[in-house]
Enzyme design. Structure first.
Site, PDB file in Angstrom:
ATOM      1  N   ARG A 117       3.531  -0.190  -3.567  1.00 51.78           N
ATOM      2  CA  ARG A 117       2.315   0.229  -4.723  1.00 51.78           C
ATOM      3  C   ARG A 117       2.348   1.685  -4.368  1.00 51.78           C
ATOM      4  O   ARG A 117       2.859   2.436  -3.611  1.00 51.78           O
ATOM      5  CB  ARG A 117       1.013  -0.441  -4.298  1.00 51.78           C
ATOM      6  CG  ARG A 117       0.708  -0.096  -2.931  1.00 51.78           C
ATOM      7  CD  ARG A 117      -0.754  -0.766  -2.348  1.00 51.78           C
ATOM      8  NE  ARG A 117      -1.103  -0.051  -1.097  1.00 51.78           N
ATOM      9  CZ  ARG A 117      -2.387  -0.435  -0.346  1.00 51.78           C
ATOM     10  NH1 ARG A 117      -3.070  -1.108  -1.216  1.00 51.78           N
ATOM     11  NH2 ARG A 117      -2.502   0.053   0.535  1.00 51.78           N
ATOM     12  N   ASN A 155      -5.534   3.129  -7.483  1.00 50.17           N
ATOM     13  CA  ASN A 155      -6.286   2.980  -6.023  1.00 50.17           C
ATOM     14  C   ASN A 155      -5.566   4.242  -5.359  1.00 50.17           C
ATOM     15  O   ASN A 155      -4.387   4.415  -5.508  1.00 50.17           O
ATOM     16  CB  ASN A 155      -5.755   1.668  -5.401  1.00 50.17           C
ATOM     17  CG  ASN A 155      -6.458   1.356  -4.329  1.00 50.17           C
ATOM     18  OD1 ASN A 155      -7.732   1.305  -4.291  1.00 50.17           O
ATOM     19  ND2 ASN A 155      -5.894   1.128  -3.265  1.00 50.17           N
ATOM     20  N   GLU A 156      -6.444   4.832  -4.575  1.00 50.24           N
ATOM     21  CA  GLU A 156      -5.934   5.817  -3.689  1.00 50.24           C
ATOM     22  C   GLU A 156      -4.694   6.549  -4.287  1.00 50.24           C
ATOM     23  O   GLU A 156      -3.531   6.664  -3.710  1.00 50.24           O
ATOM     24  CB  GLU A 156      -5.580   5.140  -2.422  1.00 50.24           C
ATOM     25  CG  GLU A 156      -6.675   4.614  -1.433  1.00 50.24           C
ATOM     26  CD  GLU A 156      -6.456   4.306  -0.260  1.00 50.24           C
ATOM     27  OE1 GLU A 156      -5.270   3.928   0.070  1.00 50.24           O
ATOM     28  OE2 GLU A 156      -7.298   4.274   0.395  1.00 50.24           O
ATOM     29  N   CYS A 161       6.500  12.889  -7.516  1.00 51.61           N
ATOM     30  CA  CYS A 161       7.646  12.207  -8.015  1.00 51.61           C
ATOM     31  C   CYS A 161       8.531  13.461  -8.674  1.00 51.61           C
ATOM     32  O   CYS A 161       8.164  14.495  -9.145  1.00 51.61           O
ATOM     33  CB  CYS A 161       7.209  11.403  -9.336  1.00 51.61           C
ATOM     34  SG  CYS A 161       8.496  10.838 -10.379  1.00 51.61           S
ATOM     35  N   CYS A 163      11.283  13.019 -10.686  1.00 54.21           N
ATOM     36  CA  CYS A 163      11.986  12.697 -11.997  1.00 54.21           C
ATOM     37  C   CYS A 163      12.279  13.715 -12.956  1.00 54.21           C
ATOM     38  O   CYS A 163      11.549  14.670 -12.908  1.00 54.21           O
ATOM     39  CB  CYS A 163      11.488  11.072 -12.614  1.00 54.21           C
ATOM     40  SG  CYS A 163      10.014  11.448 -13.498  1.00 54.21           S
ATOM     41  N   CYS A 166       8.891  14.556 -14.484  1.00 58.90           N
ATOM     42  CA  CYS A 166       7.940  15.654 -13.856  1.00 58.90           C
ATOM     43  C   CYS A 166       8.598  16.956 -13.785  1.00 58.90           C
ATOM     44  O   CYS A 166       7.913  17.875 -13.964  1.00 58.90           O
ATOM     45  CB  CYS A 166       7.897  14.705 -12.320  1.00 58.90           C
ATOM     46  SG  CYS A 166       6.939  13.198 -12.450  1.00 58.90           S
ATOM     47  N   GLU A 315     -14.519   1.667   0.580  1.00 58.23           N
ATOM     48  CA  GLU A 315     -13.815   0.786   1.482  1.00 58.23           C
ATOM     49  C   GLU A 315     -14.048   1.290   3.013  1.00 58.23           C
ATOM     50  O   GLU A 315     -14.114   2.160   3.509  1.00 58.23           O
ATOM     51  CB  GLU A 315     -12.188   0.955   1.368  1.00 58.23           C
ATOM     52  CG  GLU A 315     -11.774   0.297  -0.038  1.00 58.23           C
ATOM     53  CD  GLU A 315     -10.211   0.669   0.002  1.00 58.23           C
ATOM     54  OE1 GLU A 315      -9.585   0.581   0.996  1.00 58.23           O
ATOM     55  OE2 GLU A 315      -9.615   0.591  -1.033  1.00 58.23           O
ATOM     56  N   TRP A 323      -2.867  -1.385  10.058  1.00 53.09           N
ATOM     57  CA  TRP A 323      -1.861  -0.283   9.938  1.00 53.09           C
ATOM     58  C   TRP A 323      -2.072   0.727  10.970  1.00 53.09           C
ATOM     59  O   TRP A 323      -1.363   1.872  10.825  1.00 53.09           O
ATOM     60  CB  TRP A 323      -1.995   0.216   8.448  1.00 53.09           C
ATOM     61  CG  TRP A 323      -3.400   0.666   8.301  1.00 53.09           C
ATOM     62  CD1 TRP A 323      -4.223  -0.202   7.426  1.00 53.09           C
ATOM     63  CD2 TRP A 323      -4.038   1.681   8.308  1.00 53.09           C
ATOM     64  NE1 TRP A 323      -5.478   0.595   7.149  1.00 53.09           N
ATOM     65  CE2 TRP A 323      -5.226   1.743   7.670  1.00 53.09           C
ATOM     66  CE3 TRP A 323      -3.783   2.936   9.115  1.00 53.09           C
ATOM     67  CZ2 TRP A 323      -6.214   2.567   7.788  1.00 53.09           C
ATOM     68  CZ3 TRP A 323      -4.705   3.982   9.027  1.00 53.09           C
ATOM     69  CH2 TRP A 323      -5.975   3.698   8.864  1.00 53.09           C
ATOM     70  N   PHE A 365      -3.307  -9.901   7.858  1.00 51.76           N
ATOM     71  CA  PHE A 365      -4.012  -9.676   9.146  1.00 51.76           C
ATOM     72  C   PHE A 365      -5.204  -8.616   9.092  1.00 51.76           C
ATOM     73  O   PHE A 365      -5.578  -8.303  10.248  1.00 51.76           O
ATOM     74  CB  PHE A 365      -3.244  -9.673  10.513  1.00 51.76           C
ATOM     75  CG  PHE A 365      -2.363 -11.156  10.662  1.00 51.76           C
ATOM     76  CD1 PHE A 365      -3.086 -12.073  10.989  1.00 51.76           C
ATOM     77  CD2 PHE A 365      -1.120 -10.995  10.212  1.00 51.76           C
ATOM     78  CE1 PHE A 365      -2.213 -13.441  10.985  1.00 51.76           C
ATOM     79  CE2 PHE A 365      -0.387 -12.032  10.512  1.00 51.76           C
ATOM     80  CZ  PHE A 365      -0.975 -13.229  10.742  1.00 51.76           C
ATOM     81  N   HIS A 366      -5.328  -7.708   7.849  1.00 50.91           N
ATOM     82  CA  HIS A 366      -6.326  -6.967   7.890  1.00 50.91           C
ATOM     83  C   HIS A 366      -7.722  -7.665   7.992  1.00 50.91           C
ATOM     84  O   HIS A 366      -7.851  -8.619   7.334  1.00 50.91           O
ATOM     85  CB  HIS A 366      -6.017  -6.097   6.520  1.00 50.91           C
ATOM     86  CG  HIS A 366      -6.880  -4.839   6.524  1.00 50.91           C
ATOM     87  ND1 HIS A 366      -8.217  -4.867   6.595  1.00 50.91           N
ATOM     88  CD2 HIS A 366      -6.453  -3.526   6.644  1.00 50.91           C
ATOM     89  CE1 HIS A 366      -8.332  -3.534   6.411  1.00 50.91           C
ATOM     90  NE2 HIS A 366      -7.395  -2.828   6.384  1.00 50.91           N
TER      91      HIS A 366
HETATM   92  C1  GLA Z   1      -6.406   1.482   1.419  1.00 53.09           C
HETATM   93  C2  GLA Z   1      -6.276   0.518   0.334  1.00 53.09           C
HETATM   94  C3  GLA Z   1      -6.636  -0.983   0.198  1.00 53.09           C
HETATM   95  C4  GLA Z   1      -6.308  -1.390   1.582  1.00 53.09           C
HETATM   96  C5  GLA Z   1      -6.682  -0.641   2.772  1.00 53.09           C
HETATM   97  C6  GLA Z   1      -6.284  -1.324   4.107  1.00 53.09           C
HETATM   98  O1  GLA Z   1      -7.483   1.918   1.824  1.00 53.09           O
HETATM   99  O2  GLA Z   1      -7.034   1.190  -0.823  1.00 53.09           O
HETATM  100  O3  GLA Z   1      -5.752  -1.577  -0.581  1.00 53.09           O
HETATM  101  O4  GLA Z   1      -4.696  -1.395   1.605  1.00 53.09           O
HETATM  102  O5  GLA Z   1      -6.031   0.466   2.535  1.00 53.09           O
HETATM  103  O6  GLA Z   1      -6.949  -0.633   5.166  1.00 53.09           O
HETATM  104 ZN    ZN Z   2       8.195  11.460 -12.329  1.00 50.16          ZN
END
Ligand code: GLA
Ligand code: ZN
Length: 710
Positions: A117, A155-156, A161, A163, A166, A315, A323, A365-366
């Site tokens: 992702r 998301n985050e 890149c 390519c 880019c 979050e 992680w 397991f998060h």
């Molecule tokens: C990030 C992501 C979430 C998740 C958390 C886990 O912040 O945005 O989707 O993966 O980490 O800590």
């Molecule tokens: Zn690119």
């Protein structure tokens, strides 16, 4: 100060988090149960759709929104609002299969395979188009739903890149920046060095691992471009959403002091700043108080990206993450402290990743509010429900802001330039750590500093510190000068003003751009110390000396002391010096500044190490060497006193933050220690416990209080 209520519908703080019902569509019983549990945990908002693309559009052009509609409806019927995400953070397999250009090319020039992702090409026209179609449909379908209060874009954001799309955009970006004149770029990047001159923009490549990495200008522009391009992607998403539903605010979840993107450039293009907060609680390298104070720094950084509106903690982990090197569970009581800390620092939300643990894959397991056990009697669930209650009790504080008279300057450009410069000790530059340590020291004096850009408006502040401000932006020097001339107390350290915003060194002595005159000094050399080397600073200013040089020997909480410091306690330097010098020592020529301290040792013994030049009521302090942040405390105290900012020392591990509105004021107290503490000088009503406080606030171990004036 007027309150800035983000979501009047919610009537207080947002309490919720990432919810992934698409993983449970074959378990209607669980989806039902979710809502019951959410209500029990005092949840009033859920973020949905973050990684739902393969369910929303399982095949190209085949859209399925029914399930999401059902979820949003059901949440709303139960008093739970929706933060609706766009799913661009991860791509379905069909998309990568049909449009490989959506997949990133890495620094080796290799196209990535499908998977993972946060790895799309920000430039790909096809990907942008597919995202735009999806975002428009989501906004059209759900934008008028009374339950939808916000859009959460992707998301985050992160990564680069390499390519062809880019590279082409990078060239276009450079051509624009340098007025289509390759000679301007050649000059700015000093390309005559090693015969690196370019004849035209088409010859420029980004810094591939096996390509050009020795031109500092190129490296920096590539970082700036990555921010520009990522922001352009984010703006394109926001534009589609806003074109359908202009009234719904957008955010993108940031990641603390993340090194890959200049968040300050992105903040203006989002309505609200939000971030994901995952401190490494209970680690084996620092105290819990240190972890907490560093987190307060990160909150302050996020808060300062948009100073006139609360931010959101999008979050955080209810129990643990999966992680970190060691995934330790939060001890009882820490969850409440951590949530309240976010609010204390100016967040109007407490949100989690994740609501319910999935059964499989990477994050099974998060931590989550609901465990695989699926019940409401777990320790974590109960602690979350307790936070839900607490947030209700303090709801009137929503919309208030943290306002402070002190600021630290921190620039991403400066950070990148310091990281990349071939100078000093490659292992000991520690720009971020230095900033954090100084910030914490002010915090220990009761000062909750903002963290702002060096060319930002400094008019709200009376005290400004500029650690290691190596690179000056075009407006920086004038900004600092104006600040001191109007009576501000400014402190800068070694490494100030060596290069301009292109990374070209100033000629005629550092600091450049007129700052020599402001500080009354010239820095002629900078010495880097080996871990076993040591030096010290002897304070020649009696008042400072009397205030107590807090010589940071050993692994003091001032941090940033290199190895070998234990010896300094018994060694030569300690007998002579008030402050320990490690890692860097600049050798100054003093032009017209007062010398407050001199070096204790080496061939520059006796030369100036701490100076001050006054400009009316304003003062420009310069600390030429790296010392522990705690060493500098007497200087910080003097600056605060001259600025009329009162110092308040709380017991170590006890935090206080103040949020205020036009008529109301909330003092947040957090006790991160396992001992009960008694905090003097507190008066008012604690809206957490309901107790009236006259003079002393008694906080139990890991206790919290929110005190309002009577
Ligand atoms: C990030 C992501 C979430 C998740 C958390 C886990 O912040 O945005 O989707 O993966 O980490 O800590
Ligand atoms: Zn690119």
């Amino acid at each position: 100060m007027e309150k800035k209520i983000l979501f009047p519908q919610v009537g207080g703080f947002v309490h919720g988090g990432d919810y992934n019902p698409e993983q449970w569509l074959d378990r209607p019983d669980i989806l039902e149960e979710d809502v019951r549990l959410m209500k029990k945990a005092g949840i009033n908002s859920m973020s949905v759709g973050i990684f739902s693309w393969s369910v929303l559009e399982p095949a190209e052009g085949e859209f399925h929104f029914e399930w999401l509609e059902e979820i949003i409806d059901r949440l709303y019927e139960n008093g739970i609002y929706t933060v609706l995400a766009t799913p661009s953070g991860a791509r379905p397999a069909w998309l990568d299969e049909k449009y490989p250009e959506a997949r990133r090319v890495n620094r080796m020039g290799m196209r990535e395979h499908h998977g993972g992702r946060h790895n799309h090409c920000m430039s790909s026209p096809v990907y942008r188009e597919k995202v735009a179609v999806m975002d428009r449909k989501l906004a059209e379908k759900f934008g008028s739903h009374p339950g939808v209060i916000m859009y959460h874009i992707s998301n985050e954001f992160s990564g680069e890149c390499y390519c062809d799309h880019c590279v082409k955009r990078f060239r276009g970006y450079l051509a624009e920046k340098y007025d289509h004149d390759i000679e301007k770029l050649n000059h700015a990047w000093w390309t005559t060095f090693w015969s690196h001159r370019y004849n035209n923009f088409e010859q420029i490549e980004p810094p591939f691992v096996h390509g050009e990495t020795s031109v500092m200008g190129l490296n920096l522009e590539w970082k700036r471009f990555t921010t520009w391009n990522t922001n352009d992607f984010m703006k394109a998403e926001a534009a589609v959403l806003h074109s359908v539903t202009p009234h719904i605010p957008v955010t993108a979840n940031l990641m603390r002091m993340f090194g890959g993107l200049d968040y300050r450039k992105m903040a203006p293009d989002m309505d609200v700043v939000s971030w994901d907060n995952y401190p490494t609680f209970h680690n084996d390298w620092e105290t819990l108080a240190d972890t907490a104070y560093e987190t307060a720094f990160q909150h302050a950084l996020m808060r300062s990206l948009k100073r006139d509106v609360p931010f959101m903690m999008m979050e955080s982990a209810p129990g643990l993450v999966n992680w970190q090197k060691v995934n330790k569970v939060k001890r009882p009581g820490i969850h409440r402290l951590s949530c309240l800390q976010a609010v204390a620092c100016g967040s109007d939300s407490v949100q989690y990743f994740q609501w319910r643990k999935g059964r499989g894959s990477y994050e099974q397991f998060h931590g989550a509010v609901v465990d695989h056990m699926g019940t409401d009697d777990t320790r974590i669930f109960k602690e979350v429900a307790e936070v839900g209650e607490l947030l209700k009790r303090i709801a009137p504080a929503a919309g208030t802001l943290v306002k402070t008279k002190a600021a630290m300057l921190f620039d991403w450009d400066n950070r990148w330039a310091i990281e990349d410069m071939k100078a000093l000790g490659q292992e000991t530059k520690k720009y971020e750590e230095t900033c954090i340590n100084i910030w914490k020291e002010f915090f220990r004096l009761g000062v909750d500093m903002d963290i702002v850009g060096s060319d930002e408006d400094l008019s709200p502040y009376d005290v400004v510190v500029a650690p290691m401000l190596y690179m000056l932006q075009p407006g920086t020097a004038a900004n600092l000068r104006a600040f001191v001339e109007r009576g501000g107390q400014l402190l800068a350290t070694y490494l100030l003003g060596y290069v301009d915003s292109e990374q070209l060194c100033y000629l005629g002595g550092f600091p450049g751009d007129g700052l020599k005159e402001l500080f009354g000094i010239v820095s002629e050399e900078i010495d880097s110390l080996y871990p076993a080397d040591r030096n010290g600073i002897i304070l020649t200013d009696d008042a400072l000396r009397a205030a107590g040089g807090a010589m940071s020997c050993g692994n003091s909480r001032g941090g940033s002391l290199a190895g070998g410091t234990t010896e300094c306690c018994g060694g030569q330097a300690e007998k002579k010096a008030d402050w320990a010098v490690v890692e860097y020592a600049e050798i100054l020529r003093v032009q017209d500044a007062q010398v407050l301290g001199t070096y204790a040792d080496d061939f520059y013994q006796g030369s100036a190490a701490v100076t001050c030049k006054s400009h009316g009521k304003g003062n420009a302090y310069y600390v030429a060497a790296r010392t522990g942040a705690a060493d500098m405390r007497p200087l910080f105290e003097r600056m605060l006193a001259d600025a009329g900012i009162s110092v308040r020392r709380l017991p170590e591990g006890v935090e206080c933050h103040v949020r205020s509105g036009e008529e109301d004021r909330y003092e947040f107290y957090l006790n991160w220690t396992k001992e009960a503490v008694s905090v003097p000088g507190v008066e008012g009503r604690d809206i957490v416990s309901g107790a009236q406080i006259t003079d002393r606030l008694e906080l139990p171990a890991y206790g919290v209080a929110v005190v309002c004036p009577l």
